[in-house]
Scaffold this motif. Structure first.
Motif, PDB file in Angstrom:
ATOM      1  N   ASN A   1      31.068  31.481  49.711  1.00  0.00           N
ATOM      2  CA  ASN A   1      32.532  31.427  49.673  1.00  0.00           C
ATOM      3  C   ASN A   1      33.091  31.796  48.306  1.00  0.00           C
ATOM      4  N   GLN A   2      32.485  31.234  47.249  1.00  0.00           N
ATOM      5  CA  GLN A   2      33.014  31.504  45.911  1.00  0.00           C
ATOM      6  C   GLN A   2      32.840  32.963  45.523  1.00  0.00           C
ATOM      7  N   SER A   3      31.710  33.552  45.860  1.00  0.00           N
ATOM      8  CA  SER A   3      31.467  34.953  45.523  1.00  0.00           C
ATOM      9  C   SER A   3      32.432  35.862  46.283  1.00  0.00           C
ATOM     10  N   ALA A   4      32.666  35.553  47.552  1.00  0.00           N
ATOM     11  CA  ALA A   4      33.603  36.346  48.348  1.00  0.00           C
ATOM     12  C   ALA A   4      35.014  36.222  47.790  1.00  0.00           C
ATOM     13  N   TYR A   5      35.374  35.028  47.346  1.00  0.00           N
ATOM     14  CA  TYR A   5      36.700  34.827  46.746  1.00  0.00           C
ATOM     15  C   TYR A   5      36.852  35.652  45.476  1.00  0.00           C
ATOM     16  N   ARG A   6      35.804  35.661  44.643  1.00  0.00           N
ATOM     17  CA  ARG A   6      35.848  36.427  43.401  1.00  0.00           C
ATOM     18  C   ARG A   6      35.995  37.923  43.687  1.00  0.00           C
ATOM     19  N   ILE A   7      35.316  38.399  44.711  1.00  0.00           N
ATOM     20  CA  ILE A   7      35.342  39.827  45.020  1.00  0.00           C
ATOM     21  C   ILE A   7      36.679  40.254  45.615  1.00  0.00           C
ATOM     22  N   VAL A   8      37.232  39.431  46.516  1.00  0.00           N
ATOM     23  CA  VAL A   8      38.455  39.818  47.220  1.00  0.00           C
ATOM     24  C   VAL A   8      39.712  39.383  46.477  1.00  0.00           C
ATOM     25  N   GLU A   9      39.790  38.108  46.141  1.00  0.00           N
ATOM     26  CA  GLU A   9      41.029  37.564  45.576  1.00  0.00           C
ATOM     27  C   GLU A   9      41.171  37.803  44.075  1.00  0.00           C
ATOM     28  N   GLN A  10      40.056  37.853  43.359  1.00  0.00           N
ATOM     29  CA  GLN A  10      40.118  38.039  41.911  1.00  0.00           C
ATOM     30  C   GLN A  10      39.908  39.491  41.484  1.00  0.00           C
ATOM     31  N   GLY A  11      39.759  40.375  42.429  1.00  0.00           N
ATOM     32  CA  GLY A  11      39.703  41.801  42.119  1.00  0.00           C
ATOM     33  C   GLY A  11      38.372  42.329  41.652  1.00  0.00           C
ATOM     34  N   PHE A  12      37.307  41.522  41.710  1.00  0.00           N
ATOM     35  CA  PHE A  12      36.001  41.998  41.254  1.00  0.00           C
ATOM     36  C   PHE A  12      35.410  43.049  42.195  1.00  0.00           C
ATOM     37  N   GLY A  13      35.968  43.150  43.398  1.00  0.00           N
ATOM     38  CA  GLY A  13      35.492  44.170  44.319  1.00  0.00           C
ATOM     39  C   GLY A  13      35.653  45.569  43.749  1.00  0.00           C
ATOM     40  N   TRP A  14      36.750  45.784  43.019  1.00  0.00           N
ATOM     41  CA  TRP A  14      36.970  47.101  42.399  1.00  0.00           C
ATOM     42  C   TRP A  14      35.935  47.374  41.317  1.00  0.00           C
ATOM     43  N   LEU A  15      35.579  46.325  40.568  1.00  0.00           N
ATOM     44  CA  LEU A  15      34.544  46.479  39.547  1.00  0.00           C
ATOM     45  C   LEU A  15      33.221  46.868  40.189  1.00  0.00           C
ATOM     46  N   TYR A  16      32.842  46.163  41.257  1.00  0.00           N
ATOM     47  CA  TYR A  16      31.562  46.430  41.901  1.00  0.00           C
ATOM     48  C   TYR A  16      31.554  47.786  42.599  1.00  0.00           C
ATOM     49  N   LEU A  17      32.746  48.233  43.051  1.00  0.00           N
ATOM     50  CA  LEU A  17      32.844  49.545  43.684  1.00  0.00           C
ATOM     51  C   LEU A  17      32.501  50.656  42.693  1.00  0.00           C
ATOM     52  N   LEU A  18      32.828  50.449  41.436  1.00  0.00           N
ATOM     53  CA  LEU A  18      32.482  51.408  40.383  1.00  0.00           C
ATOM     54  C   LEU A  18      31.071  51.162  39.848  1.00  0.00           C
ATOM     55  N   LEU A  19      30.724  49.891  39.705  1.00  0.00           N
ATOM     56  CA  LEU A  19      29.462  49.519  39.077  1.00  0.00           C
ATOM     57  C   LEU A  19      28.246  49.884  39.933  1.00  0.00           C
ATOM     58  N   MET A  20      28.312  49.594  41.223  1.00  0.00           N
ATOM     59  CA  MET A  20      27.136  49.747  42.081  1.00  0.00           C
ATOM     60  C   MET A  20      26.593  51.181  42.122  1.00  0.00           C
ATOM     61  N   PRO A  21      27.418  52.197  42.440  1.00  0.00           N
ATOM     62  CA  PRO A  21      26.855  53.555  42.454  1.00  0.00           C
ATOM     63  C   PRO A  21      26.433  54.038  41.080  1.00  0.00           C
ATOM     64  N   ALA A  22      27.178  53.645  40.040  1.00  0.00           N
ATOM     65  CA  ALA A  22      26.836  54.087  38.682  1.00  0.00           C
ATOM     66  C   ALA A  22      25.492  53.526  38.250  1.00  0.00           C
ATOM     67  N   VAL A  23      25.257  52.246  38.497  1.00  0.00           N
ATOM     68  CA  VAL A  23      24.013  51.617  38.041  1.00  0.00           C
ATOM     69  C   VAL A  23      22.827  52.110  38.867  1.00  0.00           C
ATOM     70  N   VAL A  24      23.039  52.362  40.165  1.00  0.00           N
ATOM     71  CA  VAL A  24      21.946  52.872  41.003  1.00  0.00           C
ATOM     72  C   VAL A  24      21.547  54.271  40.549  1.00  0.00           C
ATOM     73  N   LEU A  25      22.527  55.154  40.358  1.00  0.00           N
ATOM     74  CA  LEU A  25      22.231  56.517  39.912  1.00  0.00           C
ATOM     75  C   LEU A  25      21.534  56.509  38.559  1.00  0.00           C
ATOM     76  N   HIS A  26      22.058  55.707  37.634  1.00  0.00           N
ATOM     77  CA  HIS A  26      21.491  55.666  36.287  1.00  0.00           C
ATOM     78  C   HIS A  26      20.060  55.156  36.306  1.00  0.00           C
ATOM     79  N   ALA A  27      19.818  54.114  37.075  1.00  0.00           N
ATOM     80  CA  ALA A  27      18.478  53.510  37.115  1.00  0.00           C
ATOM     81  C   ALA A  27      17.469  54.421  37.797  1.00  0.00           C
ATOM     82  N   VAL A  28      17.839  54.982  38.936  1.00  0.00           N
ATOM     83  CA  VAL A  28      16.902  55.825  39.686  1.00  0.00           C
ATOM     84  C   VAL A  28      16.558  57.087  38.903  1.00  0.00           C
ATOM     85  N   ILE A  29      17.573  57.718  38.318  1.00  0.00           N
ATOM     86  CA  ILE A  29      17.312  58.915  37.506  1.00  0.00           C
ATOM     87  C   ILE A  29      16.472  58.560  36.296  1.00  0.00           C
ATOM     88  N   GLY A  30      16.762  57.424  35.672  1.00  0.00           N
ATOM     89  CA  GLY A  30      16.004  57.002  34.501  1.00  0.00           C
ATOM     90  C   GLY A  30      14.544  56.766  34.811  1.00  0.00           C
TER      91      GLY A  30
END
Length: 233
Positions: free
Chosen positions: A147-176
């Motif tokens: 519940n708390q994690s879902a609240y942070r993602i939806v209500e506190q706007g962290f979903g936008w952060l993860y939307l940018l972070l997830m593909p960037a970190v996956v691409l960077h790590a896999v290529i690295g």
């Protein structure tokens, strides 16, 4: 190319530390995304995974120790700092260097050159995105739950952060990791096989990462305020 003022032996040592720190961060990412994807199996599955990772089996109350999460986040922050500082020496720092890099990418459109550029761009963005994520975890480690994690993602706007972070970190790590494999084991592995394996792993991580984020959005939309920490029946 060895940076000015850095001996060949020192450069080799720095390369080794950059590779080792990057490999450690990539390994953590691999486990982290799979642990995170437990939300795909429901709130209770995610709750159980969190309790195991926080050593809930050692806590008489069964809640675990959020301090372990802080310790992991601090360790990751140190690794990130070491990795970033060493990697920065390879970043083009002057306009002419950027111009030469662009010209090389156009004149020699090799796949590995493009991958290095992607890693350069994603690495620069992660230098800002990852600390925000880690800081949020360290400031409120007890709020890791369905519940708390879902609240942070939806209500506190962290979903936008993860939307940018997830593909960037996956691409960077896999290529690295792909580039490390060719650098350390290039005489033992096939470039073609390595590329296919890197592509498969990258796509898999993007799929489970995206599916997890979408699931979190649905969970967050179903919450009622105030948010009550999840507790299994």
């Amino acid at each position: 190319m060895t940076p000015k003022g850095v001996s060949g032996r020192t450069a080799a040592r720095l390369d080794r530390w950059q590779g080792l720190s990057g490999a450690a961060l990539a390994a953590f990412l691999l486990f982290h995304l799979h642990f995170e994807s437990s939300i795909l199996f429901g709130k209770e599955a995610f709750y159980r995974v969190v309790r195991i990772l926080e050593a809930g089996f050692l806590d008489p109350a069964g809640h675990g120790f959020p301090a372990l999460t802080v310790l992991v986040a601090l360790t990751l922050f140190v690794l990130l700092l070491v990795h970033a500082i060493i990697a920065l020496r390879r970043f083009p720092q002057k306009y002419l260097q950027w111009k030469a890099l662009k010209q090389q990418a156009v004149s020699f459109p090799h796949a590995d050159t493009r991958l290095w550029l992607v890693q350069l761009i994603t690495g620069f963005s992660l230098f800002f995105l990852v600390p925000v994520h880690l800081l949020g975890i360290m400031l409120d480690p007890a709020a890791i739950g369905p519940n708390q994690s879902a609240y942070r993602i939806v209500e506190q706007g962290f979903g936008w952060l993860y939307l940018l972070l997830m593909p960037a970190v996956v691409l960077h790590a896999v290529i690295g990791v792909y580039r490390l494999v060719l650098k350390w084991f290039g005489d033992k592995v096939s470039r073609g096989v390595s590329q296919k394996l890197a592509l498969a792993v990258g796509l898999w991580l993007l799929v489970i990462g995206t599916a997890s984020l979408v699931t979190w959005l649905f969970v967050g939309q179903s919450l009622t305020l105030p948010v009550i920490p999840y507790s299994p029946n």
